[in-house]
Scaffold this motif. Structure first.
Motif, PDB file in Angstrom:
ATOM      1  N   ARG A 219      -0.936   2.413  -2.986  1.00 53.92           N
ATOM      2  CA  ARG A 219      -0.053   3.569  -2.822  1.00 53.92           C
ATOM      3  C   ARG A 219       0.937   3.361  -1.683  1.00 53.92           C
ATOM      4  O   ARG A 219       0.611   2.779  -0.660  1.00 53.92           O
ATOM      5  CB  ARG A 219      -0.870   4.830  -2.515  1.00 53.92           C
ATOM      6  N   GLU A 220       2.112   3.910  -1.848  1.00 51.80           N
ATOM      7  CA  GLU A 220       3.149   3.818  -0.827  1.00 51.80           C
ATOM      8  C   GLU A 220       2.748   4.549   0.452  1.00 51.80           C
ATOM      9  O   GLU A 220       3.260   4.251   1.527  1.00 51.80           O
ATOM     10  CB  GLU A 220       4.473   4.373  -1.355  1.00 51.80           C
ATOM     11  N   SER A 221       1.840   5.510   0.359  1.00 50.96           N
ATOM     12  CA  SER A 221       1.407   6.269   1.535  1.00 50.96           C
ATOM     13  C   SER A 221       0.426   5.493   2.413  1.00 50.96           C
ATOM     14  O   SER A 221       0.116   5.939   3.516  1.00 50.96           O
ATOM     15  CB  SER A 221       0.766   7.591   1.100  1.00 50.96           C
ATOM     16  N   CYS A 222      -0.051   4.341   1.964  1.00 53.27           N
ATOM     17  CA  CYS A 222      -0.996   3.535   2.743  1.00 53.27           C
ATOM     18  C   CYS A 222      -0.276   2.862   3.912  1.00 53.27           C
ATOM     19  O   CYS A 222       0.924   2.615   3.857  1.00 53.27           O
ATOM     20  CB  CYS A 222      -1.656   2.471   1.867  1.00 53.27           C
ATOM     21  N   ASP A 223      -1.049   2.552   4.947  1.00 57.24           N
ATOM     22  CA  ASP A 223      -0.491   1.859   6.110  1.00 57.24           C
ATOM     23  C   ASP A 223      -0.131   0.416   5.766  1.00 57.24           C
ATOM     24  O   ASP A 223       0.869  -0.115   6.247  1.00 57.24           O
ATOM     25  CB  ASP A 223      -1.486   1.893   7.271  1.00 57.24           C
ATOM     26  N   ILE A 224      -0.990  -0.219   4.974  1.00 56.30           N
ATOM     27  CA  ILE A 224      -0.717  -1.574   4.482  1.00 56.30           C
ATOM     28  C   ILE A 224      -0.664  -1.482   2.959  1.00 56.30           C
ATOM     29  O   ILE A 224      -1.667  -1.181   2.319  1.00 56.30           O
ATOM     30  CB  ILE A 224      -1.801  -2.570   4.938  1.00 56.30           C
ATOM     31  N   VAL A 225       0.508  -1.699   2.391  1.00 54.55           N
ATOM     32  CA  VAL A 225       0.707  -1.565   0.945  1.00 54.55           C
ATOM     33  C   VAL A 225       0.622  -2.946   0.311  1.00 54.55           C
ATOM     34  O   VAL A 225       1.349  -3.863   0.670  1.00 54.55           O
ATOM     35  CB  VAL A 225       2.067  -0.910   0.631  1.00 54.55           C
TER      36      VAL A 225
END
Length: 154
Positions: free
Chosen positions: A26-32
């Motif tokens: 997900r784009e909301s993750c810190d590491i995508v």
């Protein structure tokens, strides 16, 4: 910077910039990680006492450390972290991250959590229900009215 993930086989390193990082598609993750076999929220990396820990977040394809599937585990510098089939070597210095003394045990907290029921961990208790059995239908109970009627016709 608290360390870095180095892709096995080459590629750009991933800096570990915060003490808690969510890794996933997900784009909301810190590491995508834009791979179809990586879950939306695959795992979480957390810095505790100067050491990195990884916790799987019920990912579809699992998280492994040094080839073994994990739920939660301490990561030592040089360990191989696999998310689905994507492998990274973690590089960091515990002393630079504030570690003092020996590394913490990675299984102690997990065993403590798993040894208690969910109600206990939430600080709740189940109320005893003494009428529970009397409310249930028991087909072997001859006292039930419909059983007596049925036996009269047999």
């Amino acid at each position: 910077m608290y360390g870095e993930l180095v892709p096995v086989g080459g590629g750009d390193t991933i800096p570990l910039l915060k003490p808690i990082l969510v890794v996933g598609r997900r784009e909301s993750c810190d590491i995508v990680l834009r791979f179809t076999n990586v879950s939306g929220q695959h795992c979480q990396l957390s810095l505790e006492g100067g050491y990195w820990f990884v916790q799987d977040m019920n990912s579809q394809n699992g998280t492994k450390v040094n080839g073994g599937r994990i739920v939660r585990k301490r990561l030592d510098s040089g360990d191989l972290l696999s998310m689905a089939k994507h492998k990274y070597t973690i590089k960091y210095s515990p002393t630079d991250n504030g570690a003092i003394g020996p590394p913490p045990d990675d299984e102690a907290e997990l065993e403590n959590v798993l040894s208690k029921s969910l109600l206990e961990r939430a600080g709740l208790q189940r109320k005893p229900d003494f009428n529970r059995d009397s409310r249930r239908y028991n087909p072997l109970n001859d006292e039930a009215g419909h059983m007596k009627q049925r036996r009269e016709y047999e």
